[in-house]
Design a protein around this motif. Structure first.
Motif, PDB file in Angstrom:
ATOM      1  N   GLU A 140      10.434   3.495  -1.123  1.00 54.59           N
ATOM      2  CA  GLU A 140       9.752   2.293  -0.638  1.00 54.59           C
ATOM      3  C   GLU A 140       8.225   2.472  -0.769  1.00 54.59           C
ATOM      4  O   GLU A 140       7.516   1.553  -1.200  1.00 54.59           O
ATOM      5  CB  GLU A 140      10.131   2.079   0.837  1.00 54.59           C
ATOM      6  N   ILE A 141       7.736   3.651  -0.433  1.00 54.88           N
ATOM      7  CA  ILE A 141       6.295   3.903  -0.507  1.00 54.88           C
ATOM      8  C   ILE A 141       5.814   3.815  -1.955  1.00 54.88           C
ATOM      9  O   ILE A 141       4.761   3.239  -2.252  1.00 54.88           O
ATOM     10  CB  ILE A 141       5.976   5.282   0.117  1.00 54.88           C
ATOM     11  N   LYS A 142       6.646   4.347  -2.850  1.00 54.52           N
ATOM     12  CA  LYS A 142       6.305   4.293  -4.267  1.00 54.52           C
ATOM     13  C   LYS A 142       6.283   2.830  -4.748  1.00 54.52           C
ATOM     14  O   LYS A 142       5.388   2.405  -5.484  1.00 54.52           O
ATOM     15  CB  LYS A 142       7.356   5.087  -5.049  1.00 54.52           C
ATOM     16  N   LEU A 143       7.259   2.073  -4.287  1.00 54.22           N
ATOM     17  CA  LEU A 143       7.341   0.655  -4.657  1.00 54.22           C
ATOM     18  C   LEU A 143       6.098  -0.097  -4.192  1.00 54.22           C
ATOM     19  O   LEU A 143       5.517  -0.902  -4.933  1.00 54.22           O
ATOM     20  CB  LEU A 143       8.612   0.052  -4.035  1.00 54.22           C
ATOM     21  N   VAL A 144       5.660   0.180  -2.995  1.00 56.05           N
ATOM     22  CA  VAL A 144       4.465  -0.479  -2.451  1.00 56.05           C
ATOM     23  C   VAL A 144       3.236  -0.087  -3.268  1.00 56.05           C
ATOM     24  O   VAL A 144       2.398  -0.934  -3.600  1.00 56.05           O
ATOM     25  CB  VAL A 144       4.283  -0.133  -0.959  1.00 56.05           C
ATOM     26  N   ALA A 145       3.157   1.186  -3.630  1.00 55.57           N
ATOM     27  CA  ALA A 145       2.015   1.634  -4.443  1.00 55.57           C
ATOM     28  C   ALA A 145       2.010   0.919  -5.797  1.00 55.57           C
ATOM     29  O   ALA A 145       0.948   0.531  -6.305  1.00 55.57           O
ATOM     30  CB  ALA A 145       2.071   3.150  -4.632  1.00 55.57           C
ATOM     31  N   ASP A 146       3.199   0.703  -6.371  1.00 53.28           N
ATOM     32  CA  ASP A 146       3.296  -0.005  -7.653  1.00 53.28           C
ATOM     33  C   ASP A 146       2.919  -1.481  -7.507  1.00 53.28           C
ATOM     34  O   ASP A 146       2.265  -2.056  -8.369  1.00 53.28           O
ATOM     35  CB  ASP A 146       4.735   0.072  -8.198  1.00 53.28           C
ATOM     36  N   LEU A 147       3.358  -2.079  -6.401  1.00 56.11           N
ATOM     37  CA  LEU A 147       3.133  -3.518  -6.211  1.00 56.11           C
ATOM     38  C   LEU A 147       1.704  -3.845  -5.781  1.00 56.11           C
ATOM     39  O   LEU A 147       1.206  -4.931  -6.037  1.00 56.11           O
ATOM     40  CB  LEU A 147       4.108  -4.064  -5.156  1.00 56.11           C
ATOM     41  N   PRO A 199      -1.442  -1.984  -6.388  1.00 57.06           N
ATOM     42  CA  PRO A 199      -2.270  -0.879  -6.920  1.00 57.06           C
ATOM     43  C   PRO A 199      -3.715  -0.932  -6.419  1.00 57.06           C
ATOM     44  O   PRO A 199      -4.410   0.084  -6.430  1.00 57.06           O
ATOM     45  CB  PRO A 199      -2.192  -1.088  -8.440  1.00 57.06           C
ATOM     46  N   GLU A 200      -4.159  -2.087  -5.978  1.00 57.57           N
ATOM     47  CA  GLU A 200      -5.551  -2.215  -5.531  1.00 57.57           C
ATOM     48  C   GLU A 200      -5.773  -1.652  -4.131  1.00 57.57           C
ATOM     49  O   GLU A 200      -6.914  -1.498  -3.703  1.00 57.57           O
ATOM     50  CB  GLU A 200      -5.995  -3.689  -5.598  1.00 57.57           C
ATOM     51  N   CYS A 201      -4.665  -1.370  -3.403  1.00 57.19           N
ATOM     52  CA  CYS A 201      -4.812  -0.863  -2.028  1.00 57.19           C
ATOM     53  C   CYS A 201      -4.744   0.660  -2.009  1.00 57.19           C
ATOM     54  O   CYS A 201      -4.024   1.281  -2.791  1.00 57.19           O
ATOM     55  CB  CYS A 201      -3.718  -1.434  -1.133  1.00 57.19           C
ATOM     56  N   ASP A 202      -5.488   1.268  -1.088  1.00 57.67           N
ATOM     57  CA  ASP A 202      -5.568   2.729  -1.014  1.00 57.67           C
ATOM     58  C   ASP A 202      -4.220   3.362  -0.689  1.00 57.67           C
ATOM     59  O   ASP A 202      -3.904   4.449  -1.154  1.00 57.67           O
ATOM     60  CB  ASP A 202      -6.565   3.162   0.061  1.00 57.67           C
ATOM     61  N   ASN A 203      -3.477   2.710   0.167  1.00 63.25           N
ATOM     62  CA  ASN A 203      -2.189   3.273   0.609  1.00 63.25           C
ATOM     63  C   ASN A 203      -1.405   2.151   1.303  1.00 63.25           C
ATOM     64  O   ASN A 203      -1.865   1.007   1.360  1.00 63.25           O
ATOM     65  CB  ASN A 203      -2.421   4.471   1.555  1.00 63.25           C
ATOM     66  N   TYR A 204      -0.246   2.509   1.816  1.00 58.92           N
ATOM     67  CA  TYR A 204       0.646   1.501   2.423  1.00 58.92           C
ATOM     68  C   TYR A 204      -0.046   0.826   3.619  1.00 58.92           C
ATOM     69  O   TYR A 204      -0.063  -0.414   3.746  1.00 58.92           O
ATOM     70  CB  TYR A 204       1.941   2.206   2.848  1.00 58.92           C
ATOM     71  N   ALA A 205      -0.656   1.628   4.492  1.00 64.97           N
ATOM     72  CA  ALA A 205      -1.330   1.042   5.659  1.00 64.97           C
ATOM     73  C   ALA A 205      -2.466   0.112   5.229  1.00 64.97           C
ATOM     74  O   ALA A 205      -2.710  -0.926   5.858  1.00 64.97           O
ATOM     75  CB  ALA A 205      -1.851   2.154   6.571  1.00 64.97           C
ATOM     76  N   SER A 206      -3.138   0.472   4.139  1.00 65.81           N
ATOM     77  CA  SER A 206      -4.247  -0.372   3.648  1.00 65.81           C
ATOM     78  C   SER A 206      -3.765  -1.737   3.196  1.00 65.81           C
ATOM     79  O   SER A 206      -4.507  -2.721   3.283  1.00 65.81           O
ATOM     80  CB  SER A 206      -4.951   0.298   2.463  1.00 65.81           C
ATOM     81  N   VAL A 207      -2.525  -1.791   2.688  1.00 65.22           N
ATOM     82  CA  VAL A 207      -1.992  -3.105   2.292  1.00 65.22           C
ATOM     83  C   VAL A 207      -2.074  -4.045   3.490  1.00 65.22           C
ATOM     84  O   VAL A 207      -2.521  -5.189   3.385  1.00 65.22           O
ATOM     85  CB  VAL A 207      -0.536  -2.995   1.789  1.00 65.22           C
ATOM     86  N   TYR A 208      -1.695  -3.533   4.633  1.00 63.82           N
ATOM     87  CA  TYR A 208      -1.722  -4.373   5.834  1.00 63.82           C
ATOM     88  C   TYR A 208      -3.150  -4.603   6.339  1.00 63.82           C
ATOM     89  O   TYR A 208      -3.511  -5.709   6.728  1.00 63.82           O
ATOM     90  CB  TYR A 208      -0.839  -3.768   6.935  1.00 63.82           C
ATOM     91  N   SER A 209      -3.969  -3.550   6.341  1.00 66.99           N
ATOM     92  CA  SER A 209      -5.331  -3.756   6.863  1.00 66.99           C
ATOM     93  C   SER A 209      -6.123  -4.676   5.934  1.00 66.99           C
ATOM     94  O   SER A 209      -6.896  -5.508   6.398  1.00 66.99           O
ATOM     95  CB  SER A 209      -6.045  -2.421   7.097  1.00 66.99           C
ATOM     96  N   ASP A 210      -5.877  -4.559   4.627  1.00 59.97           N
ATOM     97  CA  ASP A 210      -6.578  -5.429   3.675  1.00 59.97           C
ATOM     98  C   ASP A 210      -6.214  -6.902   3.869  1.00 59.97           C
ATOM     99  O   ASP A 210      -6.933  -7.792   3.426  1.00 59.97           O
ATOM    100  CB  ASP A 210      -6.259  -5.019   2.228  1.00 59.97           C
ATOM    101  N   HIS A 211      -5.069  -7.141   4.506  1.00 63.25           N
ATOM    102  CA  HIS A 211      -4.654  -8.532   4.747  1.00 63.25           C
ATOM    103  C   HIS A 211      -4.746  -8.885   6.230  1.00 63.25           C
ATOM    104  O   HIS A 211      -4.060  -9.780   6.721  1.00 63.25           O
ATOM    105  CB  HIS A 211      -3.237  -8.756   4.202  1.00 63.25           C
ATOM    106  N   ASP A 212      -5.576  -8.139   6.959  1.00 65.59           N
ATOM    107  CA  ASP A 212      -5.887  -8.437   8.373  1.00 65.59           C
ATOM    108  C   ASP A 212      -4.657  -8.404   9.280  1.00 65.59           C
ATOM    109  O   ASP A 212      -4.538  -9.181  10.234  1.00 65.59           O
ATOM    110  CB  ASP A 212      -6.577  -9.812   8.502  1.00 65.59           C
ATOM    111  N   LEU A 213      -3.747  -7.500   8.970  1.00 66.12           N
ATOM    112  CA  LEU A 213      -2.526  -7.423   9.765  1.00 66.12           C
ATOM    113  C   LEU A 213      -2.509  -6.227  10.715  1.00 66.12           C
ATOM    114  O   LEU A 213      -1.533  -6.042  11.455  1.00 66.12           O
ATOM    115  CB  LEU A 213      -1.300  -7.390   8.832  1.00 66.12           C
ATOM    116  N   LEU A 214      -3.559  -5.420  10.702  1.00 62.55           N
ATOM    117  CA  LEU A 214      -3.596  -4.305  11.655  1.00 62.55           C
ATOM    118  C   LEU A 214      -4.481  -4.671  12.849  1.00 62.55           C
ATOM    119  O   LEU A 214      -5.691  -4.786  12.717  1.00 62.55           O
ATOM    120  CB  LEU A 214      -4.088  -3.020  10.985  1.00 62.55           C
ATOM    121  N   THR A 215      -3.844  -4.865  13.993  1.00 61.88           N
ATOM    122  CA  THR A 215      -4.575  -5.235  15.211  1.00 61.88           C
ATOM    123  C   THR A 215      -4.092  -4.343  16.350  1.00 61.88           C
ATOM    124  O   THR A 215      -3.183  -3.547  16.176  1.00 61.88           O
ATOM    125  CB  THR A 215      -4.307  -6.704  15.598  1.00 61.88           C
ATOM    126  N   ASN A 216      -4.664  -4.519  17.521  1.00 60.79           N
ATOM    127  CA  ASN A 216      -4.221  -3.698  18.658  1.00 60.79           C
ATOM    128  C   ASN A 216      -2.900  -4.184  19.255  1.00 60.79           C
ATOM    129  O   ASN A 216      -2.404  -3.615  20.202  1.00 60.79           O
ATOM    130  CB  ASN A 216      -5.319  -3.584  19.730  1.00 60.79           C
TER     131      ASN A 216
END
Lengths: 490, 490
Positions: B272-279, B281-298
């Motif tokens: 799954e992690i590899k799939l996310v990295a493939d999908l 590629p512009e994000c640093d890592n899996y968590a960044s996918v969410y932070s880049d889309h403003d989905l990481l909050t308290n």
């Protein structure tokens, strides 16, 4: 010593019984056989008389007619047990628990913070030491604990268990009585240990052990029902660190002389292995300690076997010993992950399952099956080829039944549903009145895929509430449909 | 949409109640507080009015007098719940399950042979797809499954849960109704996913998702009882691989605009992690996918988090997100062993517990506590310093209660017994009529060591049968002492 108990359950007459329904068993490792709509006849000795997997009848009369045509016999009385109309009920061979410490039952769930050697000194020895007495309060305690553990295991579907008691012969004999009273097939292992460095008050002398073993073997041979051997002694050197060489050697010859099975521990924990190496520098390895003292036979059960060298595996295979895998205990006490799939397929060692109460907190073999599979997944997380490591549901059921039968030397008598074997069985109801499993209408079908899904639900979400009847040697010893009335109002 | 249901349980009036007995909770990580013989008052809003840990009274009259002196108030009606005479009963905060897929409940225990991505395609999506319809048969199916899962979790002591439903808004609203009907505090996560490559029939369009989310938020805000918020929506992008960038971004802003919590999956499985990295590629890592889309909050719950890099842990800590640890699921699907102790102590991340039904086969948080501890032991087997890795019982209870409260953004309202918090509680009886735990006379004492041993017995050997009453927001929502009569004859 004489019969001095009423052995109610083990002494009851066995009616000729026809069982009609779905039967599931594992004739071979990884081969699960599901017999839908089969008829099994069990005779008055508790033996399976015939297995008809292609049975087409529907009523009691048809079953009796079928029996008479098949066997050419007739009986004046039959019992007919019909579960064939219920797709959520099936028969399974009774579970065989090849490693359980009856005396430690009160400690189940206690001692999480410890590793093996400290845990023995802090929890186990003080508990077992309570049984080592002949005063009446201690005997009452023993009876209470022993009755409870037999009742719990039986009600969870364990029809045969290989027990450790304590060093005390008197309460060990009481334990044998209680097994007969409950009707459970069992092996009674009075613990033998003459060298307990960390808890010296709990040990026996070599001579005491000799006396105890002789009197126990005599006593147990006197109490079984006529023409049956339900309860047997098993030679039980606790484990190498607490036994002198002299005791080990004597126990090996005692087992051989009386043709008795043997049980002990091996390779559970790394510090324990180091301790054994220090104490027995003349032996090649832990397994050699036992083989050098004639304790490795084809009816020796080696509990745990988490950390074995290749040389040890070869030695165990050579002597045709069995392993009792105790995954719950190994996880609880952080002992390690036994590579069971490798033992089974590469080393061709017979591996059975043990609850290891109270290193294991659970007295049900169903949850041990579950934990065995999960532990194999933890091994797989570090493996390159998962299929070489992960246990399947059929393999785990095989370990809990047929491999268990082999471990205790009863492979021709129990473990599967085959003509000539004893009727040691459990009836599973996935929809018992108080079941914790939820099954939805559309999941109830009798095809192989659906049955396999339902089996998964039972293995992973079921518990003792789904085991509604249990038979040992043809006798119904647990019947929750009569013993328990449960009314749930929503 | 209007109120169109009778929300019996969540609408019931709350009597001022005085609870007298033993209370156990974890005000801090690894600090277990046992209040023997305490008195807790709960007012008509369901709020804890006072906690008196040094209470000496014995009768209902004394409790009322104590209340009047303490508060200067008086009431015409009191309820008095007294368990102080029974050393085997104690109150615990209700469990909080921070990750559970309500719609997958029928699949519990099924799919052992699969890893995550195949399992989703073979089992999960086909199941959830059943709910995605508005025809009446499908609605009946949804009601049946949803009622069952709410009932099971509630009866196992889960007073608050953060649920995934399916993409379907209509049955998700029905789910919200059913939570109120049962009286369970819950977060309803309509699943959002607009890009399902492996099972294309089960997805929604971006616009459908927008409409559904808006109408669901509106609907749920309309159905809560007066002055209470028992059921809330939670923004639920399923996980990165099935969401477009556009959808992720919109969900981030939608959550922010409506001040809603967020839940999703992260780092469960290596493929799954590899799939996310493939999908992405512009994000640093899996968590960044969410932070880049403003989905990481308290108030973001990240489920699984088995395989996180140091950079991801820092990002999660920076945004004050919570992890939902799902050990049973991670073992079942061979996903891995999350280093939870490290998250808690080194990374200072808030880690709660999730059943992850049906990746997890068990709907009870009690068994998740057990499995969390066992999984930490498996990690410890490979570690040099075991104490850095092994979870303690207090830590696991903390994760199941107070950390759960924080994860769902209710740390000031639930999770411990403190003045001002809501009375979300469960009454545990280690000696309930049908309990599977056996406790012997001499083990019943009220000193700290004995209580801690009994707690071990409950955690490792107990089950839903020991949870005899459950309250949500001051209301008694499960009472097995009335609902179930069990008679066991021996």
């Amino acid at each position: 010593m004489q019969h001095h108990k009423v052995h109610a359950k083990a002494m009851a007459a066995i009616p000729y019984t026809l069982y009609h329904g779905t039967f599931i068993h594992t004739p071979e490792l990884d081969r699960l056989e599901i017999m839908n709509n089969a008829l099994i006849g069990v005779n008055q000795k508790g033996e399976i008389d015939f297995v008809s997997s292609e049975y087409a009848g529907g009523s009691q009369e048809e079953a009796i007619m079928f029996f008479e045509q098949k066997t050419g016999e007739s009986h004046s009385q039959f019992k007919y047990v019909d579960t064939s109309k219920d797709p959520l009920k099936f028969f399974l061979p009774g579970f065989i628990d090849t490693h359980i410490h009856a005396s430690q039952y009160p400690n189940a769930g206690i001692g999480l913070e410890s590793l093996l050697l400290d845990w023995l000194t802090d929890y186990t020895f003080p508990m077992e030491d309570q049984f080592t007495d002949t005063n009446s309060a201690k005997i009452e305690l023993a009876k209470k604990v022993y009755s409870k553990v037999i009742d719990r295991t039986l009600r969870s579907g364990t029809t045969c268990a290989s027990y450790f008691t304590t060093t005390d012969p008197h309460t060990s004999n009481i334990f044998a009585d209680l097994c007969l009273k409950a009707g459970q097939r069992s092996f009674v292992g009075k613990v033998c240990m003459d060298h307990n460095e960390t808890y010296p008050s709990y040990e026996e002398s070599f001579e005491e052990c000799q006396d105890s073993m002789s009197s126990m073997v005599k006593y147990i041979s006197s109490i079984n029902p006529h023409n049956e051997t339900l309860v047997r002694p098993i030679v039980t050197p606790r484990f190498a660190p607490v036994c002198s060489r002299k005791l080990l050697k004597w126990l090996g010859s005692f087992a051989s002389e009386h043709n008795l099975p043997i049980q002990t521990h091996i390779g559970e924990n790394k510090n324990e292995i180091k301790l054994v190496a220090d104490l027995f520098p003349e032996c090649d390895n832990y397994a050699s300690v036992y083989s050098d003292h004639d304790l490795l036979t084809n009816t020796t059960i080696l509990a745990h076997a988490v950390h074995l060298t290749k040389a040890e595996r070869l030695l165990i295979k050579k002597h045709l010993c069995s392993v009792s895998h105790c995954p719950t205990s190994n996880s609880f006490l952080t002992s390690g992950e036994a590579p069971v799939k490798q033992y089974l397929h590469e080393d061709k060692i017979n591996v059975s399952l043990g609850t290891d109460v109270s290193g294991g907190f659970d007295s049900s073999i169903l949850t041990i099956i579950r934990q065995a599979i999960l532990v194999s997944h933890h091994l797989a997380m570090k493996s390159n080829d998962e299929t070489d490591v992960k246990l399947t549901i059929p393999e785990a059921i095989f370990m809990a039944t047929k491999a268990g039968a082999k471990a205790v030397g009863l492979e021709h008598q129990i473990g599967t549903f085959e003509k000539g074997k004893r009727w040691d069985a459990q009836l599973i109801d996935l929809n018992s009145p108080n079941s914790i499993i939820d099954i939805f209408d559309w999941q109830i079908k009798k095809d192989r895929k659906s049955m396999s899904d339902l089996l998964g639900k039972w293995i992973f979400s079921g518990d003792d509430r789904n085991c509604i009847k249990v038979w040992c040697n043809g006798r119904l010893v647990v019947d929750k449909t009569v013993d328990e009335w449960v009314f749930i109002k929503h």
